[in-house]
Scaffold this motif. Structure first.
Motif, PDB file in Angstrom:
ATOM      1  N   SER A 101      28.742  25.733  14.188  1.00 50.00           N
ATOM      2  CA  SER A 101      29.918  26.603  14.129  1.00 50.00           C
ATOM      3  C   SER A 101      31.227  25.806  14.176  1.00 50.00           C
ATOM      4  O   SER A 101      32.287  26.329  13.841  1.00 50.00           O
ATOM      5  CB  SER A 101      29.890  27.622  15.268  1.00 50.00           C
ATOM      6  N   ARG A 102      31.142  24.551  14.615  1.00 50.52           N
ATOM      7  CA  ARG A 102      32.311  23.671  14.518  1.00 50.52           C
ATOM      8  C   ARG A 102      31.845  22.254  14.227  1.00 50.52           C
ATOM      9  O   ARG A 102      30.689  21.901  14.461  1.00 50.52           O
ATOM     10  CB  ARG A 102      33.166  23.726  15.783  1.00 50.52           C
ATOM     11  N   GLU A 103      32.730  21.449  13.697  1.00 50.68           N
ATOM     12  CA  GLU A 103      32.383  20.087  13.312  1.00 50.68           C
ATOM     13  C   GLU A 103      32.155  19.221  14.548  1.00 50.68           C
ATOM     14  O   GLU A 103      32.858  19.342  15.550  1.00 50.68           O
ATOM     15  CB  GLU A 103      33.477  19.482  12.441  1.00 50.68           C
ATOM     16  N   TRP A 104      31.169  18.351  14.443  1.00 49.73           N
ATOM     17  CA  TRP A 104      30.890  17.365  15.488  1.00 49.73           C
ATOM     18  C   TRP A 104      31.749  16.144  15.231  1.00 49.73           C
ATOM     19  O   TRP A 104      31.959  15.733  14.073  1.00 49.73           O
ATOM     20  CB  TRP A 104      29.397  17.009  15.442  1.00 49.73           C
ATOM     21  N   ASN A 105      32.253  15.509  16.311  1.00 49.55           N
ATOM     22  CA  ASN A 105      33.114  14.332  16.119  1.00 49.55           C
ATOM     23  C   ASN A 105      32.356  13.014  16.168  1.00 49.55           C
ATOM     24  O   ASN A 105      32.948  11.941  16.109  1.00 49.55           O
ATOM     25  CB  ASN A 105      34.274  14.322  17.123  1.00 49.55           C
ATOM     26  N   GLY A 106      31.013  13.088  16.293  1.00 49.33           N
ATOM     27  CA  GLY A 106      30.203  11.877  16.244  1.00 49.33           C
ATOM     28  C   GLY A 106      29.937  11.221  17.580  1.00 49.33           C
ATOM     29  O   GLY A 106      29.244  10.201  17.626  1.00 49.33           O
ATOM     30  N   THR A 107      30.459  11.788  18.677  1.00 48.82           N
ATOM     31  CA  THR A 107      30.245  11.189  19.994  1.00 48.82           C
ATOM     32  C   THR A 107      29.246  12.003  20.805  1.00 48.82           C
ATOM     33  O   THR A 107      29.085  13.209  20.601  1.00 48.82           O
ATOM     34  CB  THR A 107      31.563  11.109  20.793  1.00 48.82           C
ATOM     35  N   PHE A 108      28.594  11.328  21.744  1.00 47.41           N
ATOM     36  CA  PHE A 108      27.650  12.001  22.628  1.00 47.41           C
ATOM     37  C   PHE A 108      28.339  13.103  23.436  1.00 47.41           C
ATOM     38  O   PHE A 108      27.810  14.197  23.627  1.00 47.41           O
ATOM     39  CB  PHE A 108      26.996  10.987  23.563  1.00 47.41           C
TER      40      PHE A 108
END
Length: 234
Positions: free
Chosen positions: A166-173
């Motif tokens: 539902s929203r973009e992931w920023n690539g961090t844990f």
């Protein structure tokens, strides 16, 4: 009109049961399509002929029942099948898509998933994740610039094949959450892909004017059919 380099089948051409009482070299394009997508057992007189599409579909469906193979193998097989179908056939009754890769073309033509949809985009990103480095994440780059990050998990309870985050992931844990997780129902993916094979087969056998064959006879023969000589009769 069919695209250049393609073959279309007209409505008036009634399907004729294929006769395999001939050699491999004598098989025509219809024979090869019949063997490729028809889930048929016939072989010519001089060789045993196997459709790699049949073999990988069996592998896809069989491997999902075993704990040690069901994590990656069914999905890898599914995407290989979509690539094979999408680069070889199209349905002229479906408004042409804009994507050139075989997976998204097959999803568009034979699975009812438009190639501009978020589902198509995320399924392709998932394919890249598991195929390139057996990962459940993917970084999308173009010309060296990062365009997006994707975090995937399986869900057998999902009522559809896949649900984008539902929203973009920023690539961090630290940013991983339910909102940034895209879900895949692998069982539904496997069934969707088997249905795609059936869809191509049905167009061919029904002799609708909608089947477009995007490659020549030699491509189907050399890429998607495997043969071995028959043992001489004693």
């Amino acid at each position: 009109m069919p695209a250049r380099g393609s073959t279309a089948y007209g409505d008036a051409m009634a399907f004729v049961l294929r006769n395999f009482d001939k050699t491999l070299q004598e098989l025509d394009l219809d024979d090869l399509i019949y063997k490729h997508v028809g889930r048929r057992s016939e072989s010519p007189t001089d060789v045993w002929l196997l459709s790699t599409l049949d073999a990988i579909e069996e592998n896809m469906r069989h491997s999902r029942t075993f704990e040690k193979s069901k994590i990656f193998n069914p999905s890898l097989c599914a995407f290989a099948i979509l690539e094979q179908l999408g680069t070889t056939y199209a349905d002229a009754s479906v408004i042409a898509g804009t994507k050139t890769n075989g997976i998204r073309a097959a999803l568009h033509n034979f699975c009812g998933i438009p190639d501009q949809s978020p589902e198509s985009h995320h399924l392709y990103r998932f394919r890249n994740a598991i195929m390139h480095d057996a990962s459940m994440t993917n970084v999308w780059t173009e010309r060296g610039a990062v365009k997006g990050y994707y975090f995937f998990r399986y869900s057998d309870d999902l009522p559809v094949v896949m649900r984008p985050s539902s929203r973009e992931w920023n690539g961090t844990f630290a940013d991983i959450s339910d909102d940034t997780t895209s879900l895949i129902n692998q069982t539904k993916l496997v069934d969707l892909v088997s249905d795609a094979i059936s869809a191509v087969s049905a167009i061919f056998f029904d002799r609708r004017g909608d089947l477009k064959v995007l490659v020549d006879k030699d491509t189907i023969l050399t890429k998607f059919l495997v043969w071995k000589p028959r043992q001489p009769k004693r």
